[in-house]
Every structure is written in structure tokens, then in C-alpha cells.
Write a protein that holds these residues in place. Structure first.
Motif, PDB file in Angstrom:
ATOM      1  N   THR A   1      -6.175 -21.878 -13.659  1.00 23.85           N
ATOM      2  CA  THR A   1      -5.540 -20.593 -14.001  1.00 23.85           C
ATOM      3  C   THR A   1      -4.304 -20.383 -13.117  1.00 23.85           C
ATOM      4  O   THR A   1      -4.354 -20.653 -11.910  1.00 23.85           O
ATOM      5  CB  THR A   1      -6.523 -19.431 -13.779  1.00 23.85           C
ATOM      6  N   PRO A   2      -3.186 -19.931 -13.693  1.00 20.17           N
ATOM      7  CA  PRO A   2      -1.980 -19.691 -12.883  1.00 20.17           C
ATOM      8  C   PRO A   2      -2.267 -18.788 -11.686  1.00 20.17           C
ATOM      9  O   PRO A   2      -3.030 -17.824 -11.805  1.00 20.17           O
ATOM     10  CB  PRO A   2      -1.025 -19.014 -13.882  1.00 20.17           C
ATOM     11  N   TRP A   3      -1.619 -19.106 -10.562  1.00 20.63           N
ATOM     12  CA  TRP A   3      -1.917 -18.420  -9.303  1.00 20.63           C
ATOM     13  C   TRP A   3      -1.705 -16.914  -9.380  1.00 20.63           C
ATOM     14  O   TRP A   3      -2.469 -16.147  -8.806  1.00 20.63           O
ATOM     15  CB  TRP A   3      -1.072 -19.020  -8.178  1.00 20.63           C
ATOM     16  N   PHE A   4      -0.650 -16.481 -10.116  1.00 20.99           N
ATOM     17  CA  PHE A   4      -0.353 -15.043 -10.152  1.00 20.99           C
ATOM     18  C   PHE A   4      -1.443 -14.260 -10.893  1.00 20.99           C
ATOM     19  O   PHE A   4      -1.697 -13.090 -10.580  1.00 20.99           O
ATOM     20  CB  PHE A   4       1.023 -14.782 -10.774  1.00 20.99           C
ATOM     21  N   ILE A   5      -2.121 -14.917 -11.860  1.00 22.18           N
ATOM     22  CA  ILE A   5      -3.220 -14.249 -12.569  1.00 22.18           C
ATOM     23  C   ILE A   5      -4.426 -14.093 -11.633  1.00 22.18           C
ATOM     24  O   ILE A   5      -5.058 -13.034 -11.579  1.00 22.18           O
ATOM     25  CB  ILE A   5      -3.612 -15.035 -13.834  1.00 22.18           C
ATOM     26  N   ILE A   6      -4.726 -15.167 -10.878  1.00 19.77           N
ATOM     27  CA  ILE A   6      -5.840 -15.112  -9.915  1.00 19.77           C
ATOM     28  C   ILE A   6      -5.591 -14.021  -8.877  1.00 19.77           C
ATOM     29  O   ILE A   6      -6.480 -13.216  -8.561  1.00 19.77           O
ATOM     30  CB  ILE A   6      -6.017 -16.478  -9.207  1.00 19.77           C
ATOM     31  N   ILE A   7      -4.352 -13.978  -8.350  1.00 24.00           N
ATOM     32  CA  ILE A   7      -4.024 -12.954  -7.352  1.00 24.00           C
ATOM     33  C   ILE A   7      -4.156 -11.560  -7.946  1.00 24.00           C
ATOM     34  O   ILE A   7      -4.704 -10.641  -7.314  1.00 24.00           O
ATOM     35  CB  ILE A   7      -2.602 -13.184  -6.785  1.00 24.00           C
ATOM     36  N   ALA A   8      -3.678 -11.384  -9.186  1.00 27.28           N
ATOM     37  CA  ALA A   8      -3.768 -10.070  -9.845  1.00 27.28           C
ATOM     38  C   ALA A   8      -5.229  -9.653 -10.039  1.00 27.28           C
ATOM     39  O   ALA A   8      -5.595  -8.499  -9.767  1.00 27.28           O
ATOM     40  CB  ALA A   8      -3.044 -10.114 -11.187  1.00 27.28           C
ATOM     41  N   VAL A   9      -6.075 -10.588 -10.485  1.00 29.36           N
ATOM     42  CA  VAL A   9      -7.485 -10.275 -10.732  1.00 29.36           C
ATOM     43  C   VAL A   9      -8.196  -9.941  -9.418  1.00 29.36           C
ATOM     44  O   VAL A   9      -8.919  -8.930  -9.321  1.00 29.36           O
ATOM     45  CB  VAL A   9      -8.190 -11.451 -11.446  1.00 29.36           C
ATOM     46  N   LEU A  10      -7.996 -10.779  -8.394  1.00 33.73           N
ATOM     47  CA  LEU A  10      -8.662 -10.542  -7.103  1.00 33.73           C
ATOM     48  C   LEU A  10      -8.187  -9.237  -6.469  1.00 33.73           C
ATOM     49  O   LEU A  10      -8.986  -8.490  -5.895  1.00 33.73           O
ATOM     50  CB  LEU A  10      -8.403 -11.717  -6.154  1.00 33.73           C
ATOM     51  N   THR A  11      -6.896  -8.955  -6.587  1.00 31.73           N
ATOM     52  CA  THR A  11      -6.367  -7.699  -6.044  1.00 31.73           C
ATOM     53  C   THR A  11      -6.961  -6.495  -6.768  1.00 31.73           C
ATOM     54  O   THR A  11      -7.322  -5.489  -6.140  1.00 31.73           O
ATOM     55  CB  THR A  11      -4.827  -7.677  -6.164  1.00 31.73           C
ATOM     56  N   ALA A  12      -7.104  -6.610  -8.100  1.00 25.02           N
ATOM     57  CA  ALA A  12      -7.706  -5.524  -8.877  1.00 25.02           C
ATOM     58  C   ALA A  12      -9.170  -5.309  -8.487  1.00 25.02           C
ATOM     59  O   ALA A  12      -9.629  -4.165  -8.360  1.00 25.02           O
ATOM     60  CB  ALA A  12      -7.604  -5.840 -10.370  1.00 25.02           C
ATOM     61  N   VAL A  13      -9.903  -6.412  -8.277  1.00 24.71           N
ATOM     62  CA  VAL A  13     -11.314  -6.313  -7.863  1.00 24.71           C
ATOM     63  C   VAL A  13     -11.425  -5.631  -6.504  1.00 24.71           C
ATOM     64  O   VAL A  13     -12.272  -4.744  -6.296  1.00 24.71           O
ATOM     65  CB  VAL A  13     -11.967  -7.711  -7.835  1.00 24.71           C
ATOM     66  N   VAL A  14     -10.566  -6.036  -5.574  1.00 30.86           N
ATOM     67  CA  VAL A  14     -10.585  -5.437  -4.226  1.00 30.86           C
ATOM     68  C   VAL A  14     -10.226  -3.951  -4.302  1.00 30.86           C
ATOM     69  O   VAL A  14     -10.833  -3.122  -3.625  1.00 30.86           O
ATOM     70  CB  VAL A  14      -9.617  -6.204  -3.290  1.00 30.86           C
ATOM     71  N   TRP A  15      -9.247  -3.592  -5.140  1.00 25.90           N
ATOM     72  CA  TRP A  15      -8.873  -2.177  -5.294  1.00 25.90           C
ATOM     73  C   TRP A  15     -10.031  -1.369  -5.876  1.00 25.90           C
ATOM     74  O   TRP A  15     -10.330  -0.265  -5.400  1.00 25.90           O
ATOM     75  CB  TRP A  15      -7.637  -2.051  -6.177  1.00 25.90           C
ATOM     76  N   PHE A  16     -10.693  -1.929  -6.891  1.00 20.47           N
ATOM     77  CA  PHE A  16     -11.840  -1.233  -7.490  1.00 20.47           C
ATOM     78  C   PHE A  16     -12.948  -1.023  -6.459  1.00 20.47           C
ATOM     79  O   PHE A  16     -13.571   0.035  -6.422  1.00 20.47           O
ATOM     80  CB  PHE A  16     -12.387  -2.046  -8.663  1.00 20.47           C
ATOM     81  N   ALA A  17     -13.197  -2.047  -5.610  1.00 23.84           N
ATOM     82  CA  ALA A  17     -14.280  -1.958  -4.629  1.00 23.84           C
ATOM     83  C   ALA A  17     -13.935  -1.013  -3.480  1.00 23.84           C
ATOM     84  O   ALA A  17     -14.778  -0.230  -3.036  1.00 23.84           O
ATOM     85  CB  ALA A  17     -14.604  -3.347  -4.085  1.00 23.84           C
ATOM     86  N   SER A  18     -12.688  -1.096  -2.993  1.00 24.27           N
ATOM     87  CA  SER A  18     -12.349  -0.383  -1.755  1.00 24.27           C
ATOM     88  C   SER A  18     -11.583   0.920  -1.977  1.00 24.27           C
ATOM     89  O   SER A  18     -11.708   1.860  -1.185  1.00 24.27           O
ATOM     90  CB  SER A  18     -11.509  -1.292  -0.857  1.00 24.27           C
ATOM     91  N   ARG A  19     -10.767   0.977  -3.058  1.00 21.29           N
ATOM     92  CA  ARG A  19      -9.843   2.090  -3.298  1.00 21.29           C
ATOM     93  C   ARG A  19      -8.969   2.335  -2.060  1.00 21.29           C
ATOM     94  O   ARG A  19      -8.631   3.479  -1.737  1.00 21.29           O
ATOM     95  CB  ARG A  19     -10.612   3.367  -3.671  1.00 21.29           C
ATOM     96  N   SER A  20      -8.631   1.234  -1.381  1.00 25.49           N
ATOM     97  CA  SER A  20      -7.798   1.321  -0.178  1.00 25.49           C
ATOM     98  C   SER A  20      -6.507   0.542  -0.405  1.00 25.49           C
ATOM     99  O   SER A  20      -6.543  -0.651  -0.710  1.00 25.49           O
ATOM    100  CB  SER A  20      -8.553   0.750   1.023  1.00 25.49           C
ATOM    101  N   LYS A  21      -5.363   1.231  -0.253  1.00 26.93           N
ATOM    102  CA  LYS A  21      -4.070   0.556  -0.414  1.00 26.93           C
ATOM    103  C   LYS A  21      -3.864  -0.511   0.665  1.00 26.93           C
ATOM    104  O   LYS A  21      -3.292  -1.575   0.399  1.00 26.93           O
ATOM    105  CB  LYS A  21      -2.936   1.585  -0.363  1.00 26.93           C
ATOM    106  N   THR A  22      -4.343  -0.240   1.876  1.00 29.60           N
ATOM    107  CA  THR A  22      -4.168  -1.185   2.980  1.00 29.60           C
ATOM    108  C   THR A  22      -4.918  -2.487   2.721  1.00 29.60           C
ATOM    109  O   THR A  22      -4.357  -3.581   2.864  1.00 29.60           O
ATOM    110  CB  THR A  22      -4.661  -0.555   4.301  1.00 29.60           C
ATOM    111  N   ILE A  23      -6.193  -2.370   2.343  1.00 29.47           N
ATOM    112  CA  ILE A  23      -7.012  -3.566   2.080  1.00 29.47           C
ATOM    113  C   ILE A  23      -6.466  -4.336   0.881  1.00 29.47           C
ATOM    114  O   ILE A  23      -6.379  -5.565   0.900  1.00 29.47           O
ATOM    115  CB  ILE A  23      -8.484  -3.176   1.849  1.00 29.47           C
TER     116      ILE A  23
END
Length: 281
Positions: free
Chosen positions: A44-66
Motif C-alpha cells: 500500500t502506498p506510504w501516504f495511505i498508510i500514514i493517513a490511516v494510522l494518523t486517523a486511528v491515533v486521532w480517533f483513539a487519543s483526540r489529541s493534536k499533539t499525539i
């Protein structure tokens, strides 16, 4: 004692010769799933993986810093040429964590319902957590040889105790008055477990999942000795060949993944705790 030890070794070798292949075949579907998941992450293209992982982290933490830290760490991992081993490590961590949860949570639930079972399982968990990590490799390698399957089993065995302990603890800490209210409404044991005990113990269980992920990551470098691919192998090569920069960079990538998982899961656990307190308040 030497004769006894020699006899045990011989019997274990005979057992591994007789049953090793059958046990390996039993775990073959798990290996196929791991290889498929690893291939998906790498292809999978790297930018898609980064987007998905970033979205998962945002959903879990709701923290802009993390979330921002996660994106920066993943971009740096790619820039330093460690993307593929990082995806291999990520795939085995995800699979091992899911397997630890699927096996560990039912054991923790059963322990919470039986003091006798808790008394039996706790010493086993103590041994699993205090046994030197290299010792895990000996019986597994003798039985299954070197490869991904034995590496997977070693990581799961090493990482499973926290989720068992904290599932048991979380369910036992559920307020007795809440359970009495559930009984008054005529709830069955299954309804109490699914609708009352598990939701209320979820913050504690999340802490167990957090610790399971950390222990799985800690085992990655050791498991690379028996063929687990990922960031552990470059670290092992760096130790063998004295490649200082390679060792430090790959070690920092492992640290970055550990911090991402740790901060995101802790933040999610705290959100669950606040939600629970607000519901009770």
C-alpha cells in the motif's frame, strides 16, 4: 539430575520429531494471514498508510499533539529508509496483540469467576513474566525450528500475561451494587458480562492491552534471532557487525512505534475512564 535432564531432553526431541510438523501445519493459517497483512502494509502506498494510522491515533487519543507526533515519526521512518522493516514489525505486533487478546481475555474472564482457577493461573503468569526472554526460544525452536511461526508463538507467550491479569482485575473491581442491580433486572450471566462487567472494566482492560503491546515490541529484537522479520533484524545485524548508526536508527524506530501505541492506547483508556465517571456522575 543429569540423567533426568538428559532423559527429558531426549523425550522432548522425540516429541518434536513426531509432532513438530503437525503443530506447524496447525499454525499455517495464522502464518498465511500474517504474510497477507504484511504484504498489504508494504504494497500500500506510504501516504495511505500514514493517513490511516494518523486517523486511528486521532480517533483513539483526540489529541493534536499525539496525532502530529505520529505523522512526523512515520514520515521520518520513511525518509531514513526503514519503512519496509517498520511495516513488518507493525504487522507482527498487530497480529500478536490480537491473538493475545483473543486468548488472554477469555482466560481473564474465567479467572474472575473462579478463585481456584486464579490460584492456579497466577503462578503460571508469574513464571511467564519472570522467565528470561531467551529461554522462551529454546523449546519453541526445538519443536518448530526457525521461522515466523515460532517467532509468533514466542511473542504471544511473552506478551499475553498483562491482558489476562488486567481483564481478571477489571472484572473483579466492578461495583457489587451494579451487579446486584443487574440481577434485580433478571440479567443472565452472559448479559451481565457483556452489558455490565466488560464495559465497566474496559479502562482496566485497555491498560492490559497497552502493556501487551509494549511487551510484544520488547520481544521483537529477541525474536529476530529465530527469523522474525522487521526492525529487530537490522538491530541484530548492527550488534553483530558494529554498525552504530544502523542500530541507533532502527532502535529509535522501535521506540517511536512504542510511544505511538503507548500514548494512543493510554489516551483512549483515559477517555473511557472519563466517560465511565461521567455516566456514573
Amino acid at each position: 539430575m543429569r540423567q533426568l535432564a538428559r532423559s527429558i531432553d531426549q523425550q522432548y526431541r522425540a516429541f518434536s520429531r513426531a509432532w513438530g510438523e503437525s503443530i506447524e501445519n496447525f499454525f499455517r493459517p495464522l502464518l498465511d494471514f500474517l504474510l497477507w497483512f504484511e504484504d498489504v502494509l508494504i504494497s500500500t502506498p506510504w501516504f495511505i498508510i500514514i493517513a490511516v494510522l494518523t486517523a486511528v491515533v486521532w480517533f483513539a487519543s483526540r489529541s493534536k499533539t499525539i496525532t502530529a507526533g505520529t505523522m512526523i515519526a512515520l514520515v521520518l521512518i520513511g525518509l531514513f529508509g526503514m519503512w519496509e522493516p517498520t511495516m513488518q514489525t507493525l504487522s507482527i505486533i498487530v497480529v500478536c496483540t490480537l491473538l493475545s487478546i483473543l486468548i488472554g481475555m477469555p482466560i481473564g474472564i474465567l479467572m474472575s469467576r473462579s478463585d481456584k482457577l486464579q490460584a492456579i493461573v497466577n503462578p503460571i503468569l508469574d513464571v511467564m513474566q519472570t522467565m528470561p526472554s531467551f529461554v522462551y526460544l529454546i523449546p519453541i525452536v526445538m519443536l518448530l525450528g526457525i521461522g515466523l511461526i515460532p517467532g509468533l508463538i514466542v511473542v504471544v507467550i511473552y506478551a499475553m500475561p498483562p491482558i489476562i491479569r488486567l481483564t481478571n482485575l477489571g472484572i473483579r473491581l466492578v461495583d457489587k451494587e451494579v451487579l446486584e442491580a443487574a440481577n434485580a433486572f433478571g440479567s443472565s450471566s452472559w448479559q451481565k458480562l457483556v452489558q455490565v462487567q466488560l464495559p465497566l472494566s474496559l479502562p482496566t482492560i485497555m491498560a492490559g492491552i497497552n502493556q501487551t503491546i509494549m511487551m510484544a515490541l520488547a520481544m521483537v529484537v529477541v525474536a529476530s534471532l529465530i527469523g522474525v522479520r522487521g526492525l529487530g533484524q537490522p538491530v541484530l545485524q548492527a550488534i553483530t557487525n558494529q554498525y552504530f548508526t544502523q542500530g541507533v536508527l532502527n532502535g529509535m524506530a522501535i521506540v517511536a512505534i512504542a510511544i505511538i501505541f503507548d500514548r494512543a492506547s493510554q489516551a483512549y483508556g483515559k477517555r473511557l475512564q472519563r466517560h465511565r465517571e461521567a455516566a456514573h456522575g
